[in-house]
Write a protein that holds these residues in place. Sequence first.
Motif, PDB file in Angstrom:
ATOM      1  N   ARG A  67      11.670  35.925  -1.308  1.00 53.61           N
ATOM      2  CA  ARG A  67      11.785  35.735  -2.767  1.00 53.61           C
ATOM      3  C   ARG A  67      11.200  34.406  -3.251  1.00 53.61           C
ATOM      4  NH1 ARG A  67      16.339  34.985  -0.227  1.00 53.61           N
ATOM      5  NH2 ARG A  67      17.807  33.312  -0.694  1.00 53.61           N
ATOM      6  N   SER A  78      19.541  36.223  -4.857  1.00 51.47           N
ATOM      7  CA  SER A  78      19.675  36.642  -3.457  1.00 51.47           C
ATOM      8  C   SER A  78      19.793  38.160  -3.345  1.00 51.47           C
ATOM      9  CB  SER A  78      20.900  36.003  -2.839  1.00 51.47           C
ATOM     10  OG  SER A  78      22.040  36.694  -3.270  1.00 51.47           O
ATOM     11  N   ILE A  80      21.824  39.885  -1.626  1.00 49.32           N
ATOM     12  CA  ILE A  80      23.213  40.360  -1.629  1.00 49.32           C
ATOM     13  C   ILE A  80      23.596  40.732  -3.067  1.00 49.32           C
ATOM     14  CG2 ILE A  80      25.624  39.710  -1.162  1.00 49.32           C
ATOM     15  CD1 ILE A  80      24.340  39.273   1.417  1.00 49.32           C
ATOM     16  N   SER A  81      23.358  39.794  -3.979  1.00 49.87           N
ATOM     17  CA  SER A  81      23.716  40.039  -5.377  1.00 49.87           C
ATOM     18  C   SER A  81      22.919  41.220  -5.926  1.00 49.87           C
ATOM     19  CB  SER A  81      23.424  38.809  -6.233  1.00 49.87           C
ATOM     20  OG  SER A  81      24.120  37.701  -5.724  1.00 49.87           O
ATOM     21  N   GLN A 118      33.405  39.809  -1.311  1.00 54.29           N
ATOM     22  CA  GLN A 118      33.137  39.157  -0.025  1.00 54.29           C
ATOM     23  C   GLN A 118      31.902  39.808   0.567  1.00 54.29           C
ATOM     24  OE1 GLN A 118      33.096  36.631   2.009  1.00 54.29           O
ATOM     25  NE2 GLN A 118      35.306  36.396   2.265  1.00 54.29           N
ATOM     26  N   PHE A 119      31.186  39.094   1.396  1.00 47.03           N
ATOM     27  CA  PHE A 119      30.059  39.735   2.067  1.00 47.03           C
ATOM     28  C   PHE A 119      29.892  39.165   3.463  1.00 47.03           C
ATOM     29  CE2 PHE A 119      28.270  36.000   0.047  1.00 47.03           C
ATOM     30  CZ  PHE A 119      27.447  35.469   1.019  1.00 47.03           C
ATOM     31  N   MET A 121      26.997  39.057   6.834  1.00 48.57           N
ATOM     32  CA  MET A 121      25.638  39.358   7.308  1.00 48.57           C
ATOM     33  C   MET A 121      25.618  39.251   8.820  1.00 48.57           C
ATOM     34  SD  MET A 121      23.400  37.056   4.722  1.00 48.57           S
ATOM     35  CE  MET A 121      21.724  37.418   5.237  1.00 48.57           C
TER      36      MET A 121
ATOM     37  N   LEU B 349      33.396  31.394   2.583  1.00 47.20           N
ATOM     38  CA  LEU B 349      32.172  31.851   3.234  1.00 47.20           C
ATOM     39  C   LEU B 349      32.066  31.184   4.594  1.00 47.20           C
ATOM     40  CD1 LEU B 349      29.242  33.194   2.987  1.00 47.20           C
ATOM     41  CD2 LEU B 349      28.481  30.907   2.372  1.00 47.20           C
ATOM     42  N   MET B 350      31.630  31.955   5.586  1.00 47.01           N
ATOM     43  CA  MET B 350      31.367  31.339   6.879  1.00 47.01           C
ATOM     44  C   MET B 350      29.860  31.256   7.101  1.00 47.01           C
ATOM     45  SD  MET B 350      32.626  32.306  10.687  1.00 47.01           S
ATOM     46  CE  MET B 350      31.426  33.522  11.120  1.00 47.01           C
ATOM     47  N   GLU B 352      26.942  29.788  10.040  1.00 45.65           N
ATOM     48  CA  GLU B 352      26.898  29.342  11.432  1.00 45.65           C
ATOM     49  C   GLU B 352      26.081  28.051  11.547  1.00 45.65           C
ATOM     50  OE1 GLU B 352      26.437  31.974  15.285  1.00 45.65           O
ATOM     51  OE2 GLU B 352      24.485  31.302  14.571  1.00 45.65           O
ATOM     52  N   GLU B 361      16.446  29.946   6.569  1.00 41.80           N
ATOM     53  CA  GLU B 361      16.304  30.973   5.536  1.00 41.80           C
ATOM     54  C   GLU B 361      17.572  31.815   5.390  1.00 41.80           C
ATOM     55  OE1 GLU B 361      14.342  31.534   3.049  1.00 41.80           O
ATOM     56  OE2 GLU B 361      13.384  29.694   3.720  1.00 41.80           O
ATOM     57  N   GLN B 362      18.145  32.206   6.541  1.00 43.24           N
ATOM     58  CA  GLN B 362      19.291  33.102   6.449  1.00 43.24           C
ATOM     59  C   GLN B 362      20.486  32.414   5.805  1.00 43.24           C
ATOM     60  OE1 GLN B 362      21.737  34.760   9.347  1.00 43.24           O
ATOM     61  NE2 GLN B 362      20.982  36.835   9.049  1.00 43.24           N
ATOM     62  N   LYS B 364      20.332  30.039   3.795  1.00 40.84           N
ATOM     63  CA  LYS B 364      19.987  29.837   2.390  1.00 40.84           C
ATOM     64  C   LYS B 364      20.374  31.077   1.583  1.00 40.84           C
ATOM     65  CE  LYS B 364      16.172  28.216  -0.426  1.00 40.84           C
ATOM     66  NZ  LYS B 364      14.822  27.684  -0.450  1.00 40.84           N
ATOM     67  N   THR B 365      20.053  32.240   2.135  1.00 38.63           N
ATOM     68  CA  THR B 365      20.423  33.486   1.453  1.00 38.63           C
ATOM     69  C   THR B 365      21.949  33.577   1.311  1.00 38.63           C
ATOM     70  OG1 THR B 365      18.480  34.617   2.287  1.00 38.63           O
ATOM     71  CG2 THR B 365      20.318  36.008   1.615  1.00 38.63           C
ATOM     72  N   ARG B 366      22.648  33.235   2.387  1.00 39.95           N
ATOM     73  CA  ARG B 366      24.109  33.308   2.311  1.00 39.95           C
ATOM     74  C   ARG B 366      24.646  32.378   1.237  1.00 39.95           C
ATOM     75  NH1 ARG B 366      26.746  34.510   8.179  1.00 39.95           N
ATOM     76  NH2 ARG B 366      24.936  35.561   8.965  1.00 39.95           N
ATOM     77  N   GLN B 368      23.066  31.053  -1.342  1.00 43.11           N
ATOM     78  CA  GLN B 368      22.669  31.457  -2.691  1.00 43.11           C
ATOM     79  C   GLN B 368      23.540  32.626  -3.173  1.00 43.11           C
ATOM     80  OE1 GLN B 368      18.665  32.962  -3.310  1.00 43.11           O
ATOM     81  NE2 GLN B 368      18.764  32.528  -5.500  1.00 43.11           N
ATOM     82  N   SER B 369      23.724  33.614  -2.298  1.00 41.33           N
ATOM     83  CA  SER B 369      24.563  34.759  -2.675  1.00 41.33           C
ATOM     84  C   SER B 369      25.962  34.291  -3.026  1.00 41.33           C
ATOM     85  CB  SER B 369      24.695  35.748  -1.524  1.00 41.33           C
ATOM     86  OG  SER B 369      23.449  36.051  -0.994  1.00 41.33           O
ATOM     87  N   PHE B 370      26.451  33.347  -2.228  1.00 42.63           N
ATOM     88  CA  PHE B 370      27.815  32.865  -2.433  1.00 42.63           C
ATOM     89  C   PHE B 370      27.950  32.180  -3.790  1.00 42.63           C
ATOM     90  CE2 PHE B 370      31.344  29.860  -1.216  1.00 42.63           C
ATOM     91  CZ  PHE B 370      32.310  30.844  -1.083  1.00 42.63           C
ATOM     92  N   GLU B 372      26.125  32.699  -6.370  1.00 37.41           N
ATOM     93  CA  GLU B 372      26.019  33.736  -7.409  1.00 37.41           C
ATOM     94  C   GLU B 372      27.339  34.488  -7.558  1.00 37.41           C
ATOM     95  OE1 GLU B 372      21.252  34.457  -6.545  1.00 37.41           O
ATOM     96  OE2 GLU B 372      22.705  35.901  -5.831  1.00 37.41           O
TER      97      GLU B 372
END
Lengths: 259, 374
Positions: A67, A78, A80-81, A118-119, A121, B349-350, B352, B361-362, B364-366, B368-370, B372
């Motif tokens: 993105r 993201s 997820i959203s 909650q999510f 990955m 949020l967890m 690692e 990157e991963q 970052k996605t977590r 950002q989603s969090f 949001e």
Amino acid sequence: MYTLGIDVGSASSKAVILKDGKDIVAAEVVQIGTGSTGPQRALEKVIETSGLKKEDISYTVATGYGRFAFKDADKQVSEISCHAKGIYFLVPTARTIIDIGGQDAKAIRLDNNGGIKQFFMNDKCAAGTGRFLEVMARVLETTLDKMAELDEQATDTAPISSTCTVFAESEVISQLSNGESRNNIIKGVHLSVASRACGLAYRGGLEKDVVMTGGVAQNAGVVRAVAGVLKTDVIVAPNPQTTGALGAALFAYEAAQKN
Amino acid sequence: MSKVETILSQLKDIAANPKKAMDDFKAETGKGAVGIMPIYSPEEMVHAAGYLPMGIWGAQGKTISKARTYLPAFACSIMQQVMELQCEGAYDDLAAVVFSVPCDTLKCLSQKWKGTSPVIVFTHPQNRGLEAANQFLVTEYELVKKQLEAYLDVKITNAALERSIAIYNENRAVMREFVKVAADYPQVIDAVSRHAVFKARQFMLKEKHTALVKELIEEVKAMPVQPWDGKKVVVTGILLEPNELLDIFNEFKLAIVDDDLAQESRQIRVDVLDGEEGPLYRMAKAWQQMYGCSVATDTKKGRGKMLINKTIQTGADAVIVAMMKFCDPEEWDYPVMYREFEEKGIKNLMIEVDQEVSSFEQVKTRLQSFVEML
Ligand code: SF4
């Protein structure tokens, strides 16, 4: 008003054009992802299918792994959203989403208003993702689109572990050399992917309806396996590959209205 | 550059160049440095000996290869790095290494140190409620002291120890104050700066660190408090590094308003109390006062509640658990905390923390989603 959502994934690029935040005008998938010409091609294709011009698009939201690399977007949200948004739009009864894409798997829990509770990955590993299926398809000398059909013809499930793609690959090879039927192995591979994804879904506390999305949701074998592991019905999202892009187009509509 | 920027850049430099900090110290004092392994050590003793205690908390981005000979792939990420660096001789300039062994990985590692510096291993009693535990730890500390004295060829007097204890207590108090100030001024002290202030602490004499942080606090507090338009979080775990990861916190406007990181606030949580007893006994007692840590046995499992309280008290929006990859003590705590967060409706949020990775990157996605989702 037309808004565009583009989902730049690791293995494919998806684009959706939405009219007034409710009608899907066009949706396109190009089977090549970030770092390639895929995103641009998906964009051009969706514009062409819609019969619109680029200038007609009021707002663009990019999502997915690539993105930030996609420069033509007004905003990045993201995946997820976006998946949550897209799925809730299509299936308002969804409370648990299982999204299996090219390189990751996610479980998302929604509240009654479509908000994310909650999510989870998967961690940096191809096991339980589309990539895992690709590797297995190659070893099993078949293609992704045939796997569901072969799975249906299985008489049993050959056990394939779900921890590591490389180990699983050698397990498949030894199963093959032991004379195990290819169909049974494919069923085992699907179960392995399903167990991984369901592990994520359990962590968020399972609530119905369960909706599957992402490219792997097109594989009925994996969907059956997920339903079997979770012991519940699983709804497959319409056009599962494009729900993220749809969500992005919905976010684009909201953002455009605020502007 | 403003005063605040100058102090922060000084601390960032020290945090980023521990080797230089050590060499400077050696040049200045003619004395050496002693390595301090995670998580808790009677550092005051090293300080009292006139040596510089240097924290050993791994490194970021080193590819693990030599360490594979000695550690299985599922040993925690930080100790993989420590082992790799040991094999490369990175710690060989240390006059000694003090090694506590509160988890299985540390126990194993303490028995196969590959560097050339002498290693001083001691045990924390886990049955922490008993007076016998204090006596036991005093005996352990006496052994540490004796070995330090032998390796460093210094006598550690009670008077020197009392002085060091006072210096450490003051530093801990100042750092607790700093945590509050950082929470009030996230525009001034962002996630990277906040971490640098904590990290520099491991490579400096505490009295020098205290002086700088006091000055920093004073300067920052003279500024007006601005409203924060981002989100606020409490972070927990072993550590939250490297700066690339903290940059993502800054990018998404996640202010760290309190922490329970082993490398940061757990180090300043409890003081060595005053009293009639000797310094070693009081230092031993501090271990009994420690709470909310995965390697300090707590049959009541109070860590989740502690984090919930921190979240409420600081007005934070959520808790972020920074899970050190393959750290079993932290992983055992997580399900208990998670359930409590969910029951109390605390968003969490967890992520690692893997010291070997160089791509974010991963996560970052977590994050950002969090954001949001909050
Ligand atoms: S407490 Fe965790 S991170 Fe620290 S050494 Fe032990 S296993 Fe590793």
